[in-house]
Structure formats: C-alpha cells, structure tokens
Design an enzyme around this catalytic site. Structure first.
Site, short mmCIF file in Angstrom:
data_model
loop_
_atom_site.label_atom_id
_atom_site.label_comp_id
_atom_site.label_asym_id
_atom_site.label_seq_id
_atom_site.Cartn_x
_atom_site.Cartn_y
_atom_site.Cartn_z
CG MET A 240 26.00 -27.81 26.07
SD MET A 240 27.17 -28.92 25.93
CE MET A 240 26.75 -30.24 24.59
N GLY A 241 22.99 -24.97 23.67
CA GLY A 241 22.57 -24.16 22.32
C GLY A 241 22.33 -24.95 21.25
N GLY B 76 12.88 -29.48 21.75
CA GLY B 76 13.04 -30.25 23.32
C GLY B 76 13.31 -29.12 24.04
CG HIS B 77 16.93 -27.01 23.84
ND1 HIS B 77 17.47 -27.42 22.71
CD2 HIS B 77 18.03 -27.71 24.84
CE1 HIS B 77 18.63 -28.09 22.69
NE2 HIS B 77 18.87 -28.29 23.93
N GLY C 214 15.99 -31.96 30.95
CA GLY C 214 15.57 -32.98 30.03
C GLY C 214 15.68 -34.58 30.49
CG ASP D 227 20.66 -35.50 27.62
OD1 ASP D 227 21.64 -36.12 26.91
OD2 ASP D 227 19.68 -34.77 27.34
CG MET E 93 13.06 -33.38 18.61
SD MET E 93 12.13 -31.80 18.56
CE MET E 93 10.98 -32.04 17.66
CB SER F 26 22.22 -30.17 19.42
OG SER F 26 21.38 -29.58 20.39
NE ARG F 27 27.12 -35.12 20.36
CZ ARG F 27 27.03 -34.69 21.72
NH1 ARG F 27 26.20 -34.96 22.70
NH2 ARG F 27 28.24 -34.11 22.37
P1 AMP Z 1 21.77 -29.92 25.69
O1 AMP Z 1 21.60 -28.40 25.10
O2 AMP Z 1 21.93 -30.89 24.68
O3 AMP Z 1 22.88 -29.99 26.59
O4 AMP Z 1 20.62 -29.94 26.40
C1 AMP Z 1 20.07 -29.01 27.41
C2 AMP Z 1 18.70 -29.63 27.97
O5 AMP Z 1 17.73 -30.16 27.11
C3 AMP Z 1 19.29 -30.79 28.72
O6 AMP Z 1 18.32 -30.91 30.06
C4 AMP Z 1 18.72 -31.91 27.92
O7 AMP Z 1 18.07 -32.99 28.48
C5 AMP Z 1 17.38 -31.15 27.44
N1 AMP Z 1 17.01 -31.84 26.14
C6 AMP Z 1 17.64 -32.19 25.06
N2 AMP Z 1 16.98 -32.58 24.16
C7 AMP Z 1 15.73 -32.84 24.67
C8 AMP Z 1 14.58 -33.49 24.12
N3 AMP Z 1 14.52 -34.01 22.99
N4 AMP Z 1 13.28 -33.40 25.05
C9 AMP Z 1 13.37 -32.99 26.21
N5 AMP Z 1 14.65 -32.10 26.72
C10 AMP Z 1 15.59 -32.39 26.09
#
Ligand code: AMP
Length: 270
Positions: free
Chosen positions: A26-27, A32-33, A143, A146, A180, A182-183
């Site tokens: 989601m950007g 982590g990303h 990741g 989640d 890590m 985004s929130r």
């Molecule tokens: P999001 O942008 O938050 O929807 O996350 C996109 C992807 O990045 C999802 O598969 C998350 O599980 C993964 N992700 C987010 N934070 C982390 C993190 N700290 N370590 C590893 N993967 C992550």
C-alpha cells in the site's frame, strides 16, 4: 524501473517476461518492504511491486483518508532496490462502477484482526486476487508481520487453484524491536518510546510458554501491555497451521497480538 498506470500496459509487459515475482503493497515504503523486494529477487529475474491503498480493506472509522501516501519517494526507493516495475492503479480502475464480486476466505479470516476489523480480510483477499489476475505472477511475496493476512492469502491461493507460489518473509524490526510499519509514522514521541514494549512483552510471553499455561501467559501479557499504556485488542496463542486457539497439547504455535497506542493500531506476532 517501468511505471505502469493501466492494466493494458501491464498485460503487454507481462507477455515478454517468463518468470515474474510480485510484491503487493500500500506504499509508504520502509525497510520491511525493501526486504520483500530483495527476497523476491531470489525467485525470478523480474520483480514487480504494486502500490495501491485499497479502500475496501478499511472500515468506515479507519484511516483510509489519512493513510500516508508517498508515491514519489516510494518509486525512488524501488528504483534504488533494483525493482523492475511498479504498478500504480487508481481506485476506479480496480473497482469499476458495476463492481459486485468479492473473495471471502471464511475460516482463517474469522478471528483476531478479522473480528476487530469487519470485512477487512474480504477486502484484502479480493484486491490480492484481482492483482494476481492482472499481473499473473509466478511467485508472490508477503510479510509474516501480517501473519493472519498471510494465512488468508495462502488459503485463497490454494482453494482457488491459483498457479502462484506464495512466500512469507520474516518481520523486519527497528533496532529497539518495534516491527516496521507504515502506521508507526502516526506515533508521537511518547508513544514511540512505549511502542517497543509490545515486542518485549511478546518475547517474554514466548519464554513463559515453557513453564506456564497458555491462559496464564495470555493473562500476564495483557496485564503487562495494559500497564505500560497499550489498549489490548487481542493477545492469543494459536496453532500456526490453522490459527485456531491453541491447547496445551499443541506444538507449533504462534502468538498473534494487536494493540492500540493512542489512535494507532499496531500488530505483531512471534
Ligand atoms: P502494506 O504496505 O502495509 O500493505 O504491506 C505490504 C507488504 O509488506 C505486506 O506483505 C506486509 O506484510 C509486508 N510488511 C509490512 N511491514 C513489514 C515488516 N516490518 N517486515 C516484513 N514485511 C513487512
């Protein structure tokens, strides 16, 4: 790095690449990303990332409108990581005016985040299914932070016979242990100081499982989290393979937890 805004551009590009790895996001990208992109590169020569803040996975009182949007920086980061392409669809493209189909993974979506965030995992499963169909990757990388989402995607891919290998990547943490996210950008200075206690208490709970009952471990962790300032949504020891509540006889366990710190919702697992 290619930037694609339309489905037809993706389809054309897809035809010229045999083996493709996909990382949906989601950007508001962080380390982590980036780790997901690095892992993705191990599975194929071409990596494509999507950036889409998916409205259907947010509840009415959630942070869809304030969710951080940092597209320019995100693209710079992905270029630096050697990502091959980014897909930046808009909402109208993903959800046309007559949109009426959704994907529900009934069992693993039910509890924990699924119980607190009604409809969240339907939104996730639906958008990921759509993105899978648009991009048609061979491998998709998610990741494990989640973890319930990962279980939902695994079940959907298996149940719908999607020819995609789903890979999970361990959680990337700040030096103080905070996962890590985004929130994390929402946290004020004081909340940011409290936040690492979440992981510390998860670690302690894991240790305690060796000597205490599951019920006592959960109770103690919830009390500790509350004492340092979190409002606990859930803290549950569950069976890793089906996310059902664990009994003392189960071996392969995962602790799933969600808390609120001020207005910020944090999730983690161990
Ligand atoms: P999001 O942008 O938050 O929807 O996350 C996109 C992807 O990045 C999802 O598969 C998350 O599980 C993964 N992700 C987010 N934070 C982390 C993190 N700290 N370590 C590893 N993967 C992550």
């Amino acid at each position: 790095m290619h930037q694609f805004n339309t489905i037809s551009e993706i389809r054309t590009w897809r035809k010229s690449h045999k083996h493709l790895v996909f990382v949906p996001t989601m950007g508001s990208l962080h380390a982590g990303h980036c780790q997901l992109v690095r892992e993705a590169k191990k599975y194929a020569d071409k990596v494509i990332v999507s950036i889409f803040v998916n409205p259907t996975q947010f509840g009415i009182n959630e942070d869809f409108s304030t969710y951080p949007r940092t597209e320019t920086q995100d693209c710079e980061l992905l270029t630096a990581e050697g990502c091959d392409a980014v897909f930046l669809p808009n909402t109208e493209m993903i959800y046309g005016p007559n949109f009426q189909t959704s994907v529900r993974v009934s069992q693993v979506s039910q509890n924990y985040c699924g119980a607190s965030r009604a409809g969240h995992f339907d939104g996730v499963a639906t958008v990921v299914c759509k993105l899978f169909n648009i991009i048609q990757p061979d491998v998709a990388v998610f990741g494990l932070k989640d973890f319930q989402q990962f279980a939902v995607i695994e079940a959907m891919t298996r149940d719908l016979h999607l020819p995609i290998e789903v890979i999970g990547v361990p959680t990337v943490r700040e030096l103080d242990g905070l996962a890590m996210s985004s929130r994390n950008f929402y946290l004020n200075e004081k909340e940011r100081e409290i936040a690492p206690h979440f992981y510390r208490i998860l670690q302690k709970a894991r240790e305690n499982l060796a000597t205490k009952t599951i019920a006592n471990v959960e109770k103690k962790a919830i009390l500790e989290l509350t004492n340092v300032g979190f409002v606990v949504d859930y803290f549950s020891v569950v069976r890793r393979f089906d996310l059902k509540l664990a009994t003392e006889n189960d071996g392969d366990l995962i602790i799933l937890a969600a808390v609120k710190l001020g207005k910020t919702r944090l999730i983690d697992n161990l």
